[in-house]
Write an enzyme that holds these catalytic residues in place. Structure first.
Site, PDB file in Angstrom:
ATOM      1  CG  HIS A  51      -3.513  -0.431  -3.183  1.00 50.79           C
ATOM      2  ND1 HIS A  51      -2.161  -1.199  -3.268  1.00 50.79           N
ATOM      3  CD2 HIS A  51      -4.078  -0.356  -1.755  1.00 50.79           C
ATOM      4  CE1 HIS A  51      -2.086  -1.719  -1.838  1.00 50.79           C
ATOM      5  NE2 HIS A  51      -2.999  -1.458  -1.336  1.00 50.79           N
ATOM      6  CG  ASP A  53      -1.748  -5.758  -2.176  1.00 47.84           C
ATOM      7  OD1 ASP A  53      -3.017  -5.325  -2.268  1.00 47.84           O
ATOM      8  OD2 ASP A  53      -0.999  -5.449  -1.557  1.00 47.84           O
ATOM      9  CD  GLN A  78      -1.078  -9.614   0.467  1.00 48.53           C
ATOM     10  OE1 GLN A  78      -0.992  -8.450   0.216  1.00 48.53           O
ATOM     11  NE2 GLN A  78      -1.809 -10.105   1.368  1.00 48.53           N
ATOM     12  CE  LYS A 119     -10.615  -7.068   7.571  1.00 47.12           C
ATOM     13  NZ  LYS A 119      -9.304  -8.205   7.350  1.00 47.12           N
ATOM     14  CB  CYS A 175      -0.986   0.040   1.104  1.00 46.18           C
ATOM     15  SG  CYS A 175      -1.479  -1.771   1.813  1.00 46.18           S
ATOM     16  NE  ARG A 190       1.522  -8.827   5.871  1.00 45.46           N
ATOM     17  CZ  ARG A 190       0.412  -8.706   5.089  1.00 45.46           C
ATOM     18  NH1 ARG A 190      -0.576  -9.270   5.801  1.00 45.46           N
ATOM     19  NH2 ARG A 190       0.132  -7.991   4.249  1.00 45.46           N
TER      20      ARG A 190
HETATM   21 ZN   LIG Z   1      -3.292  -2.234   0.658  1.00 47.36          ZN
END
Ligand SMILES: [Zn+2]
Length: 343
Positions: free
Chosen positions: A83, A81, A79, A162, A32, A61
């Site tokens: 945005h 992922d 991921q 979410k 992000c 992580r």
């Molecule tokens: Zn994010």
């Protein structure tokens, strides 16, 4: 700037700066902040929105060792992922589009899912007013899709509410995979803007979304879901070609080569083992199709096709016909093996 340092530090791998003796650096735990900075590095017009960024970088992580498990919870992963930066009025349309995409992807794989709407957690950033707006907007968007959902109060991300998509595996365990997260906080913190139709500066909203979640976990769940018996289009080996004896070795090798040339993942098993042994092994390996080549099949350019899990039943097909049928199953992403007939 993102707030991770304050709210997420215990999940991050910190790198000690030996000189200062302080934890100054960390391995990237999520994509992000990079996307926000990238968005903020340019001027944007309302005409560009929704603007969608995607990254599949390696993430780290610091999960406690007791929580680690196979591929389902790991410390290094990737991921799918994305945005999305958009205007307030575009939220419902974008969420609808994402829900349809998730529904399509899971549907192709035969995965049943439950949607869960998760609201503000105790540890969070942003004012209650922002949270009110975010929860209201996401709930309205979710309801506009007509999808049934459950409520998970207090289970939102620290920056926004979410929708999680949980999938149940073959032994009944539930896993969170896809997610759609609405974020009004990041645009404030990163001072993101776009120029509106009115020529004024406006704040965009950010949606964080993943369909598969972590690929590692997704693959683990997929293996569990199919019990290792993948549909033909996913199977690592799609066809085992097995000559009955040495006399058919050449014909079987030619067929295996034809299959590979046709884009089918085929392997020749001409080992010096009994026919039963080789068939049993292909069954154990959960290969969808076994093409047995005996004297008759070698002469007539055909193959006796056995289907995984169907025992001794077999169907003699011309080699072209078999290739045609496998192609059709791959093309249509058919979940079941077999051709619905046979002797
Ligand atoms: Zn994010």
């Amino acid at each position: 700037m993102s707030g991770h340092w304050g709210k997420y530090r215990e999940n991050m791998f910190l790198v000690l700066d030996a000189e200062s003796g302080e934890h100054d650096f960390s391995l990237k735990p999520m994509n992000c902040p990079s996307h926000h900075i990238y968005y903020g590095s340019k001027r944007h017009s309302y005409r560009e929105l929704p603007l969608r960024y995607s990254t599949q970088d390696v993430l780290h992580r610091n999960e406690v060792s007791g929580a680690l498990s196979g591929l389902t919870r790991v410390r290094q992963f990737q991921q799918d992922d994305a945005h999305v930066y958009l205007a307030q009025g575009q939220i419902a349309g974008e969420v609808k589009r994402m829900v349809a995409l998730i529904d399509h992807f899971y549907g192709v794989l035969g995965l049943k899912y439950t949607a869960k709407f998760a609201t503000r957690p105790e540890v969070r950033i942003g004012s209650d007013e922002l949270w009110d707006r975010a929860e209201e907007a996401l709930r309205a968007a979710l309801e506009s899709t007509g999808l049934a959902y459950e409520l998970k109060p207090g289970d939102g991300a620290f920056y926004g509410p979410k929708i999680d998509f949980d999938v149940t595996d073959s032994i009944g365990r539930s896993w969170q995979l896809g997610t759609i997260q609405l974020d009004y906080n990041a645009p404030e913190r990163f001072d993101l803007s776009f120029v509106g139709e009115d020529n004024e500066s406006h704040r965009p909203v950010v949606i964080h979304r993943a369909i598969f979640g972590s690929f590692e976990r997704f693959i683990a769940i997929l293996i569990e879901h199919f019990g290792g018996a993948f549909p033909v289009w996913l199977a690592p080996v799609q066809v085992a070609v097995i000559p009955i004896s040495d006399a058919q070795r050449e014909s079987a090798a030619a067929f295996a080569a034809d299959l590979v040339a046709a884009g089918i993942r085929a392997e020749l098993d001409d080992r010096n083992e009994t026919l039963n042994y080789r068939i049993r092994e292909a069954e154990t390996q959960k290969v969808p199709y076994m093409a047995v080549i005996g004297g008759r099949e070698a002469e007539s350019a055909s193959a006796a096709i056995r289907v995984r899990g169907a025992g001794k039943k077999q169907e003699v097909l011309s080699r072209e016909e078999f290739i045609r049928r496998v192609h059709a199953q791959v093309e249509d992403r058919v979940l079941e093996v077999g051709f619905g007939e046979g002797e």
